[in-house]
Design a protein around this motif. Structure first.
Motif, PDB file in Angstrom:
ATOM      1  N   ASP A  47       0.814  -1.214   0.000  1.00  0.00           N
ATOM      2  CA  ASP A  47       0.000   0.000   0.000  1.00  0.00           C
ATOM      3  C   ASP A  47       0.853   1.272   0.000  1.00  0.00           C
ATOM      4  OD1 ASP A  47       1.018  -0.218   2.527  1.00  0.00           O
ATOM      5  OD2 ASP A  47      -0.897  -0.039   3.582  1.00  0.00           O
ATOM      6  N   TYR A  48       2.166   1.136  -0.200  1.00  0.00           N
ATOM      7  CA  TYR A  48       3.068   2.289  -0.224  1.00  0.00           C
ATOM      8  C   TYR A  48       3.453   2.564  -1.665  1.00  0.00           C
ATOM      9  CZ  TYR A  48       6.706   5.409   1.660  1.00  0.00           C
ATOM     10  OH  TYR A  48       7.471   6.500   1.997  1.00  0.00           O
ATOM     11  N   ASN A  49       2.977   3.655  -2.212  1.00  0.00           N
ATOM     12  CA  ASN A  49       3.208   3.954  -3.617  1.00  0.00           C
ATOM     13  C   ASN A  49       3.176   5.460  -3.808  1.00  0.00           C
ATOM     14  OD1 ASN A  49       3.685   3.348  -6.319  1.00  0.00           O
ATOM     15  ND2 ASN A  49       1.551   2.870  -6.795  1.00  0.00           N
ATOM     16  N   ILE A  50       3.676   5.919  -4.931  1.00  0.00           N
ATOM     17  CA  ILE A  50       3.611   7.348  -5.225  1.00  0.00           C
ATOM     18  C   ILE A  50       2.150   7.764  -5.398  1.00  0.00           C
ATOM     19  CG2 ILE A  50       5.899   7.359  -6.263  1.00  0.00           C
ATOM     20  CD1 ILE A  50       4.582   7.398  -9.008  1.00  0.00           C
ATOM     21  N   PRO A  51       1.830   9.041  -5.162  1.00  0.00           N
ATOM     22  CA  PRO A  51       0.433   9.486  -5.274  1.00  0.00           C
ATOM     23  C   PRO A  51      -0.145   9.243  -6.669  1.00  0.00           C
ATOM     24  CG  PRO A  51       1.775  11.147  -4.167  1.00  0.00           C
ATOM     25  CD  PRO A  51       2.725  10.121  -4.702  1.00  0.00           C
ATOM     26  N   LEU A  52      -1.418   8.895  -6.693  1.00  0.00           N
ATOM     27  CA  LEU A  52      -2.171   8.716  -7.925  1.00  0.00           C
ATOM     28  C   LEU A  52      -3.206   9.829  -8.004  1.00  0.00           C
ATOM     29  CD1 LEU A  52      -2.929   7.049 -10.453  1.00  0.00           C
ATOM     30  CD2 LEU A  52      -4.455   5.713  -8.981  1.00  0.00           C
ATOM     31  N   ILE A  53      -3.129  10.661  -9.049  1.00  0.00           N
ATOM     32  CA  ILE A  53      -3.981  11.843  -9.166  1.00  0.00           C
ATOM     33  C   ILE A  53      -4.855  11.728 -10.405  1.00  0.00           C
ATOM     34  CG2 ILE A  53      -4.023  14.356  -9.409  1.00  0.00           C
ATOM     35  CD1 ILE A  53      -1.290  14.405  -8.006  1.00  0.00           C
ATOM     36  N   ASP A  54      -6.157  11.881 -10.210  1.00  0.00           N
ATOM     37  CA  ASP A  54      -7.128  11.858 -11.295  1.00  0.00           C
ATOM     38  C   ASP A  54      -7.335  13.290 -11.785  1.00  0.00           C
ATOM     39  OD1 ASP A  54      -9.275  11.558 -13.003  1.00  0.00           O
ATOM     40  OD2 ASP A  54     -10.369  10.198 -11.686  1.00  0.00           O
ATOM     41  N   LEU A  55      -6.958  13.556 -13.037  1.00  0.00           N
ATOM     42  CA  LEU A  55      -7.075  14.909 -13.585  1.00  0.00           C
ATOM     43  C   LEU A  55      -8.468  15.206 -14.149  1.00  0.00           C
ATOM     44  CD1 LEU A  55      -3.657  15.377 -15.432  1.00  0.00           C
ATOM     45  CD2 LEU A  55      -4.309  16.183 -13.156  1.00  0.00           C
ATOM     46  N   LYS A  56      -9.356  14.231 -14.101  1.00  0.00           N
ATOM     47  CA  LYS A  56     -10.713  14.477 -14.592  1.00  0.00           C
ATOM     48  C   LYS A  56     -11.348  15.594 -13.769  1.00  0.00           C
ATOM     49  CE  LYS A  56     -15.083  12.145 -15.612  1.00  0.00           C
ATOM     50  NZ  LYS A  56     -15.828  10.869 -15.530  1.00  0.00           N
ATOM     51  N   GLY A  57     -11.870  16.595 -14.434  1.00  0.00           N
ATOM     52  CA  GLY A  57     -12.488  17.713 -13.733  1.00  0.00           C
ATOM     53  C   GLY A  57     -11.560  18.886 -13.525  1.00  0.00           C
ATOM     54  N   ILE A  58     -10.344  18.844 -14.107  1.00  0.00           N
ATOM     55  CA  ILE A  58      -9.397  19.948 -13.901  1.00  0.00           C
ATOM     56  C   ILE A  58      -9.951  21.257 -14.455  1.00  0.00           C
ATOM     57  CG2 ILE A  58      -8.139  19.457 -16.032  1.00  0.00           C
ATOM     58  CD1 ILE A  58      -6.695  20.824 -12.727  1.00  0.00           C
ATOM     59  N   TYR A  59     -10.849  21.177 -15.436  1.00  0.00           N
ATOM     60  CA  TYR A  59     -11.440  22.392 -15.998  1.00  0.00           C
ATOM     61  C   TYR A  59     -12.798  22.716 -15.372  1.00  0.00           C
ATOM     62  CZ  TYR A  59      -7.815  21.657 -19.503  1.00  0.00           C
ATOM     63  OH  TYR A  59      -6.607  21.469 -20.131  1.00  0.00           O
ATOM     64  N   ASN A  60     -13.149  21.959 -14.336  1.00  0.00           N
ATOM     65  CA  ASN A  60     -14.417  22.172 -13.632  1.00  0.00           C
ATOM     66  C   ASN A  60     -14.150  22.923 -12.337  1.00  0.00           C
ATOM     67  OD1 ASN A  60     -16.691  21.754 -11.876  1.00  0.00           O
ATOM     68  ND2 ASN A  60     -17.345  20.064 -13.212  1.00  0.00           N
ATOM     69  N   LYS A  66      -9.260  21.080  -5.689  1.00  0.00           N
ATOM     70  CA  LYS A  66      -8.865  19.817  -5.059  1.00  0.00           C
ATOM     71  C   LYS A  66      -7.732  19.160  -5.840  1.00  0.00           C
ATOM     72  CE  LYS A  66     -10.825  15.438  -3.406  1.00  0.00           C
ATOM     73  NZ  LYS A  66     -12.075  14.631  -3.312  1.00  0.00           N
ATOM     74  N   ILE A  67      -7.853  19.168  -7.168  1.00  0.00           N
ATOM     75  CA  ILE A  67      -6.801  18.580  -8.000  1.00  0.00           C
ATOM     76  C   ILE A  67      -5.506  19.368  -7.863  1.00  0.00           C
ATOM     77  CG2 ILE A  67      -6.112  18.065 -10.373  1.00  0.00           C
ATOM     78  CD1 ILE A  67      -9.085  17.579 -10.992  1.00  0.00           C
ATOM     79  N   LEU A  68      -5.602  20.703  -7.879  1.00  0.00           N
ATOM     80  CA  LEU A  68      -4.417  21.534  -7.690  1.00  0.00           C
ATOM     81  C   LEU A  68      -3.726  21.195  -6.379  1.00  0.00           C
ATOM     82  CD1 LEU A  68      -5.685  25.060  -8.870  1.00  0.00           C
ATOM     83  CD2 LEU A  68      -4.150  23.522 -10.087  1.00  0.00           C
ATOM     84  N   GLY A  69      -4.510  20.987  -5.330  1.00  0.00           N
ATOM     85  CA  GLY A  69      -3.930  20.652  -4.032  1.00  0.00           C
ATOM     86  C   GLY A  69      -3.225  19.316  -4.044  1.00  0.00           C
ATOM     87  N   HIS A  70      -3.829  18.330  -4.711  1.00  0.00           N
ATOM     88  CA  HIS A  70      -3.190  17.006  -4.784  1.00  0.00           C
ATOM     89  C   HIS A  70      -1.848  17.093  -5.522  1.00  0.00           C
ATOM     90  CE1 HIS A  70      -6.495  15.105  -2.930  1.00  0.00           C
ATOM     91  NE2 HIS A  70      -7.293  14.979  -3.984  1.00  0.00           N
ATOM     92  N   VAL A  71      -1.814  17.841  -6.627  1.00  0.00           N
ATOM     93  CA  VAL A  71      -0.564  17.986  -7.382  1.00  0.00           C
ATOM     94  C   VAL A  71       0.482  18.718  -6.542  1.00  0.00           C
ATOM     95  CG1 VAL A  71       0.526  19.012  -9.414  1.00  0.00           C
ATOM     96  CG2 VAL A  71      -1.712  17.903  -9.625  1.00  0.00           C
ATOM     97  N   SER A  72       0.048  19.767  -5.843  1.00  0.00           N
ATOM     98  CA  SER A  72       0.979  20.530  -5.009  1.00  0.00           C
ATOM     99  C   SER A  72       1.606  19.642  -3.933  1.00  0.00           C
ATOM    100  CB  SER A  72       0.260  21.710  -4.363  1.00  0.00           C
ATOM    101  OG  SER A  72       1.145  22.440  -3.530  1.00  0.00           O
ATOM    102  N   ASP A  73       0.776  18.871  -3.247  1.00  0.00           N
ATOM    103  CA  ASP A  73       1.288  17.983  -2.193  1.00  0.00           C
ATOM    104  C   ASP A  73       2.256  16.955  -2.757  1.00  0.00           C
ATOM    105  OD1 ASP A  73      -0.272  19.337  -0.357  1.00  0.00           O
ATOM    106  OD2 ASP A  73      -1.862  17.821  -0.306  1.00  0.00           O
ATOM    107  N   ALA A  74       1.916  16.389  -3.921  1.00  0.00           N
ATOM    108  CA  ALA A  74       2.778  15.369  -4.523  1.00  0.00           C
ATOM    109  C   ALA A  74       4.126  15.947  -4.942  1.00  0.00           C
ATOM    110  CB  ALA A  74       2.072  14.729  -5.726  1.00  0.00           C
ATOM    111  N   CYS A  75       4.108  17.160  -5.501  1.00  0.00           N
ATOM    112  CA  CYS A  75       5.358  17.795  -5.923  1.00  0.00           C
ATOM    113  C   CYS A  75       6.247  18.113  -4.728  1.00  0.00           C
ATOM    114  CB  CYS A  75       5.058  19.079  -6.692  1.00  0.00           C
ATOM    115  SG  CYS A  75       4.348  18.831  -8.331  1.00  0.00           S
ATOM    116  N   ARG A  76       5.650  18.605  -3.662  1.00  0.00           N
ATOM    117  CA  ARG A  76       6.429  18.986  -2.483  1.00  0.00           C
ATOM    118  C   ARG A  76       6.946  17.767  -1.716  1.00  0.00           C
ATOM    119  NH1 ARG A  76       5.347  24.410  -0.674  1.00  0.00           N
ATOM    120  NH2 ARG A  76       3.837  25.458  -2.022  1.00  0.00           N
ATOM    121  N   ASP A  77       6.092  16.758  -1.575  1.00  0.00           N
ATOM    122  CA  ASP A  77       6.423  15.639  -0.682  1.00  0.00           C
ATOM    123  C   ASP A  77       7.133  14.493  -1.389  1.00  0.00           C
ATOM    124  OD1 ASP A  77       5.103  17.118   1.243  1.00  0.00           O
ATOM    125  OD2 ASP A  77       3.227  15.982   1.091  1.00  0.00           O
TER     126      ASP A  77
END
Length: 299
Positions: A47-60, A66-77
């Motif tokens: 269960d230890y893996n790099i973050p998986l981010i669903d970009l569906k809804g990025i233009y919604n 929420k998507i921006l936050g997930h990407v930000s956390d993944a880039c930083r961490d």
């Protein structure tokens, strides 16, 4: 500094070595004990893996933040994450993998026609760097410039299989579009204009984009060598289309190396050294390497 026109030693294709059925790898591929994949801490939790981010809804508007936050956390961490629903058609991803797999199984004389040199690296290769006597990785590769357009040389693109050029042209265009979206997301997350990072890399007309296809042939002693030595990527960002069947990519975490488990039809996104320079180390690059296996690995 002048770039040499040829490699310092005769080139041996790793695939050719593997196809002979050897039981022992040549010394020039044996990593020193401290660099061998069997040593050092690893983390294997399922269960230890790099973050998986669903970009569906990025233009919604309802899901964008929420998507921006997930990407930000993944880039930083992490400096690594996977993306799905990214806009590149799944069937095109499959076709891209397949045409390159078929190329690497063409007769050697077909591939040798595209042999590369240290001058540009474009074409069919089996080593990086020109240090004489260097310990080599257990891999062959194909490297192409896609952008800017003045560096794109279709004569360097394989003519076989016959659909490769058409498939890779469409695939590259869609991947570049995805890369542009991710650069916009990262720019916004850094509090900048959405085109800041793209402009920093040359803008729409001069941004650089390269394609590298790695082929890791069967290895009789996978505990002694690596397909790709530990490194951070020197560019801005890498979008990796992994082999879905034989995971080999590892990234370094504070508690050791973890093996990335690819999600179906996901791209693995790797933050490179140049973005770290632009953002004052907010997004740090992560070291990665590719382990060898007794099976073919392709990405």
């Amino acid at each position: 500094m002048n770039c040499p026109k040829d490699w310092p030693e005769p080139i041996t294709r790793v695939q050719s070595l593997s196809d002979t059925g050897i039981n022992t790898i040549p010394e020039r591929y044996v990593k020193p004990p401290s660099a061998r994949p069997s040593l050092g801490p690893t983390t294997t939790s399922d269960d230890y893996n790099i973050p998986l981010i669903d970009l569906k809804g990025i233009y919604n508007d309802n899901s964008r933040e929420k998507i921006l936050g997930h990407v930000s956390d993944a880039c930083r961490d992490w400096g690594f994450f996977q993306v799905v629903n990214h806009g590149v058609r799944p069937e095109l991803m499959d076709r891209a993998r397949e045409v390159w797999r078929r190329f690497f199984h063409e007769p050697m004389e077909v591939k040798q026609a595209y042999a590369n040199s240290p001058t540009t690296y474009d074409g069919y290769g089996s080593r990086l760097g020109v240090e004489k006597g260097a310990i080599l990785d257990w891999s062959d590769y194909y490297f192409l410039h896609y952008l800017p357009c003045n560096l794109r040389d279709y004569n360097k693109w394989p003519a076989l299989p016959i659909e490769l050029r058409e498939v890779i042209t469409e695939y590259s265009a869609q991947v570049v579009r995805l890369g542009g979206l991710l650069l916009k997301i990262m720019s916004i997350n850094l509090g900048l204009k959405d085109d800041h990072l793209q402009n920093a890399f040359g803008g729409e007309d001069n941004i650089g984009a390269c394609l590298r296809v790695n082929f890791y042939p069967k290895c009789p002693q996978p505990d002694l060598t690596l397909g790709l030595s530990p490194h951070s990527d020197p560019g801005g960002m890498t979008l990796l289309l992994p082999d879905q069947h034989v995971p080999g990519l590892q990234i370094r975490r504070p508690d050791g190396w973890i093996t990335v488990k690819p999600a179906p039809h996901a791209f693995i996104v790797n933050i490179g050294d140049q973005i770290q320079i632009f953002d004052d180390d907010i997004y740090g690059p992560t070291m990665r390497m590719c382990l060898m296996n007794s099976n073919h690995i392709f990405n």
